[in-house]
Design a protein around this motif. Structure first.
Motif, PDB file in Angstrom:
ATOM      1  N   MET A  47      -3.188   6.637  14.051  1.00 35.80           N
ATOM      2  CA  MET A  47      -2.682   7.041  12.096  1.00 35.80           C
ATOM      3  C   MET A  47      -2.133   7.960  12.865  1.00 35.80           C
ATOM      4  SD  MET A  47      -5.971   7.675  10.320  1.00 35.80           S
ATOM      5  CE  MET A  47      -6.944   9.590  10.554  1.00 35.80           C
ATOM      6  N   GLY A  48      -0.718   8.507  12.074  1.00 38.44           N
ATOM      7  CA  GLY A  48      -0.466   9.792  11.812  1.00 38.44           C
ATOM      8  C   GLY A  48      -0.390   9.751  10.752  1.00 38.44           C
ATOM      9  N   THR A  49       0.929  11.206  10.229  1.00 44.77           N
ATOM     10  CA  THR A  49       1.479  11.519   9.530  1.00 44.77           C
ATOM     11  C   THR A  49       2.756  11.635   9.478  1.00 44.77           C
ATOM     12  OG1 THR A  49       1.560  11.789   6.557  1.00 44.77           O
ATOM     13  CG2 THR A  49       0.445  13.399   8.262  1.00 44.77           C
ATOM     14  N   THR A  50       3.600  11.977   8.926  1.00 47.53           N
ATOM     15  CA  THR A  50       4.694  13.432   9.000  1.00 47.53           C
ATOM     16  C   THR A  50       4.075  14.530   7.573  1.00 47.53           C
ATOM     17  OG1 THR A  50       6.203  12.540   6.367  1.00 47.53           O
ATOM     18  CG2 THR A  50       6.543  11.107   8.795  1.00 47.53           C
ATOM     19  N   ASP A  87       3.952  11.379   4.506  1.00 46.24           N
ATOM     20  CA  ASP A  87       4.163  10.278   4.539  1.00 46.24           C
ATOM     21  C   ASP A  87       3.441   9.675   6.188  1.00 46.24           C
ATOM     22  OD1 ASP A  87       5.038   7.127   5.059  1.00 46.24           O
ATOM     23  OD2 ASP A  87       7.056   8.656   4.996  1.00 46.24           O
ATOM     24  N   GLY A  88       2.473   8.458   5.247  1.00 51.18           N
ATOM     25  CA  GLY A  88       1.591   8.261   7.083  1.00 51.18           C
ATOM     26  C   GLY A  88       2.183   7.176   7.424  1.00 51.18           C
ATOM     27  N   MET A  89       1.226   7.355   8.260  1.00 46.29           N
ATOM     28  CA  MET A  89       1.892   5.736   9.135  1.00 46.29           C
ATOM     29  C   MET A  89       0.646   5.585  10.060  1.00 46.29           C
ATOM     30  SD  MET A  89       3.934   7.314  12.194  1.00 46.29           S
ATOM     31  CE  MET A  89       3.161   8.570  13.746  1.00 46.29           C
ATOM     32  N   GLY A  90       1.315   3.755  10.705  1.00 50.90           N
ATOM     33  CA  GLY A  90      -0.760   2.969  11.126  1.00 50.90           C
ATOM     34  C   GLY A  90      -1.950   2.156  10.274  1.00 50.90           C
ATOM     35  N   GLY A  91      -2.250   1.445  10.982  1.00 48.59           N
ATOM     36  CA  GLY A  91      -2.559   0.195  10.961  1.00 48.59           C
ATOM     37  C   GLY A  91      -3.191   0.092   9.495  1.00 48.59           C
ATOM     38  N   HIS A  92      -3.849  -1.574   9.045  1.00 50.41           N
ATOM     39  CA  HIS A  92      -4.269  -1.130   8.132  1.00 50.41           C
ATOM     40  C   HIS A  92      -4.394   0.101   6.667  1.00 50.41           C
ATOM     41  CE1 HIS A  92      -6.310  -4.279  10.663  1.00 50.41           C
ATOM     42  NE2 HIS A  92      -6.404  -4.001  11.547  1.00 50.41           N
ATOM     43  N   ALA A 144      -4.972   3.039   7.447  1.00 49.89           N
ATOM     44  CA  ALA A 144      -4.694   3.912   8.312  1.00 49.89           C
ATOM     45  C   ALA A 144      -3.334   4.923   7.695  1.00 49.89           C
ATOM     46  CB  ALA A 144      -4.415   3.919  10.358  1.00 49.89           C
ATOM     47  N   GLY A 145      -2.836   4.947   7.950  1.00 51.56           N
ATOM     48  CA  GLY A 145      -1.153   5.750   7.053  1.00 51.56           C
ATOM     49  C   GLY A 145      -2.219   6.366   5.536  1.00 51.56           C
ATOM     50  N   LEU A 204       1.077  -1.092   0.058  1.00 51.11           N
ATOM     51  CA  LEU A 204       0.236   0.498   0.215  1.00 51.11           C
ATOM     52  C   LEU A 204       1.340   0.912   0.092  1.00 51.11           C
ATOM     53  CD1 LEU A 204      -2.836   0.901   0.245  1.00 51.11           C
ATOM     54  CD2 LEU A 204      -2.257   1.344   3.439  1.00 51.11           C
ATOM     55  N   ASN A 205       0.542   2.123  -1.011  1.00 47.91           N
ATOM     56  CA  ASN A 205       1.156   3.408  -0.726  1.00 47.91           C
ATOM     57  C   ASN A 205       0.121   4.247   0.036  1.00 47.91           C
ATOM     58  OD1 ASN A 205       2.294   5.458  -1.101  1.00 47.91           O
ATOM     59  ND2 ASN A 205       2.295   5.829  -3.460  1.00 47.91           N
ATOM     60  N   GLU A 206       1.143   4.566   1.414  1.00 50.91           N
ATOM     61  CA  GLU A 206       0.354   5.388   1.926  1.00 50.91           C
ATOM     62  C   GLU A 206       1.662   7.153   2.247  1.00 50.91           C
ATOM     63  OE1 GLU A 206      -0.396   3.424   6.514  1.00 50.91           O
ATOM     64  OE2 GLU A 206       1.749   3.067   5.949  1.00 50.91           O
ATOM     65  N   ASP A 207       1.889   6.963   0.747  1.00 50.84           N
ATOM     66  CA  ASP A 207       2.538   8.545   0.574  1.00 50.84           C
ATOM     67  C   ASP A 207       1.840   9.354   0.419  1.00 50.84           C
ATOM     68  OD1 ASP A 207       5.130   7.959   2.428  1.00 50.84           O
ATOM     69  OD2 ASP A 207       6.427   7.612   0.151  1.00 50.84           O
ATOM     70  N   CYS A 208       1.539   9.744   0.058  1.00 49.29           N
ATOM     71  CA  CYS A 208       0.447  11.652   0.068  1.00 49.29           C
ATOM     72  C   CYS A 208       1.309  12.797  -0.910  1.00 49.29           C
ATOM     73  CB  CYS A 208      -0.514  12.349   0.655  1.00 49.29           C
ATOM     74  SG  CYS A 208      -1.895  13.505  -0.106  1.00 49.29           S
ATOM     75  N   ILE A 209       0.658  12.775  -2.181  1.00 51.95           N
ATOM     76  CA  ILE A 209       1.084  14.454  -2.743  1.00 51.95           C
ATOM     77  C   ILE A 209       0.073  15.424  -3.334  1.00 51.95           C
ATOM     78  CG2 ILE A 209       2.589  15.271  -4.824  1.00 51.95           C
ATOM     79  CD1 ILE A 209       4.451  13.467  -4.598  1.00 51.95           C
ATOM     80  N   GLU A 210       0.154  16.396  -3.122  1.00 52.04           N
ATOM     81  CA  GLU A 210      -1.300  17.657  -2.733  1.00 52.04           C
ATOM     82  C   GLU A 210      -0.277  18.793  -3.646  1.00 52.04           C
ATOM     83  OE1 GLU A 210      -4.122  16.961  -3.405  1.00 52.04           O
ATOM     84  OE2 GLU A 210      -4.117  14.993  -2.261  1.00 52.04           O
ATOM     85  N   PHE A 211      -0.670  19.462  -4.677  1.00 58.82           N
ATOM     86  CA  PHE A 211      -0.209  20.873  -4.542  1.00 58.82           C
ATOM     87  C   PHE A 211      -1.385  21.764  -5.133  1.00 58.82           C
ATOM     88  CE2 PHE A 211       0.697  18.834  -8.927  1.00 58.82           C
ATOM     89  CZ  PHE A 211      -0.480  19.990  -9.713  1.00 58.82           C
TER      90      PHE A 211
END
Length: 248
Positions: free
Chosen positions: A94-97, A34-39, A41-42, A14-21
């Protein structure tokens, strides 16, 4: 002008990264999370944080007080992710950088929470603007380990600050001028794990446009294993129009 790419890498499912602009001719906003968490959630955290940050700036933007609005946008994103994490056991923890950039005229603001990064490139030199909120970075700061040892440390992925894991978050804010760089790169740690700063400069020189640069960087990272998701977004600063760079 912007180029971007995100990829699951060679190992993760699974790609838990996200790019937006967002660009409107007056201001520009760029985000890598860069998300983190189970299932899943990231993935949820990184997307929610990124879109919340941008929507807050769009709604509350004040050209006379962009620093305040920018800081508040990070706190707003944190509140959104934290509150949403409380709605389901599957989202608990869950959380994210997040590493974000806001450009308005000559002023450039960079915000960072976690271990995603912002680099600036000018005249063949690359400089990391952000400082990781990670256990390994703390060990480097204390002099316990060297920068070289940090690259392959077993606790490299333990971060000490994230968006959405607590009710409050304090981002690091960096102020720049548009004249300080020709290229600005935001990326997740999946990129910096496998590609060196020197290689980034080399690939810039080899590429005709930002789209080509992003593809070359991704190809190099994946050729080295790419155990994590990989995401990057690159934007032009001063005098980028003098090169044959086109919108990626």
């Amino acid at each position: 002008m912007v180029g971007f790419i995100t990829d699951v890498g060679n190992v993760r499912k699974l790609n838990e990264d996200c790019i937006e602009f967002y660009e409107d001719g007056e201001k520009s906003i760029y985000v890598v999370a860069d998300g983190m968490g189970g299932h899943n959630a990231g993935e949820v955290a990184s997307k929610l944080a990124s879109t919340s940050l941008i929507s807050y700036i769009k709604e509350k933007f004040n050209s006379n007080d962009i620093n305040r609005v920018f800081i508040e946008s990070i706190k707003f994103a944190n509140e959104k992710v934290y509150n949403y994490s409380l709605t389901s056991n599957n989202l608990n923890g869950m959380g994210t950088t997040i590493t974000a950039c806001l450009i308005y005229k000559e002023q450039v603001l960079v915000a960072n929470v976690g271990d995603s990064s912002c680099f600036i490139i000018k005249d063949g030199q690359i400089r990391k603007i952000t400082r990781d909120h990670s256990l390994v970075q703390e060990l480097v700061d204390e002099g316990t380990i060297t920068e070289a040892e940090a690259k392959n440390h077993p606790n490299k992925n333990i971060i000490t600050r994230a968006v959405g894991t607590k009710e409050e978050v304090v981002p690091d804010i960096y102020e720049l001028s548009i004249t300080e760089f020709q290229h600005m790169l935001l990326c997740s740690d999946g990129l910096t794990n496998d590609v060196t700063n020197e290689e980034l400069i080399h690939l810039i020189d080899l590429s005709e446009n930002y789209n080509e640069f992003c593809k070359k960087v991704l190809q190099l990272a994946k050729s080295r294993g790419a155990r994590d998701n990989i995401s990057l977004i690159i934007v032009g600063g001063e005098h980028y129009e003098n090169r044959n760079y086109t919108r990626g």
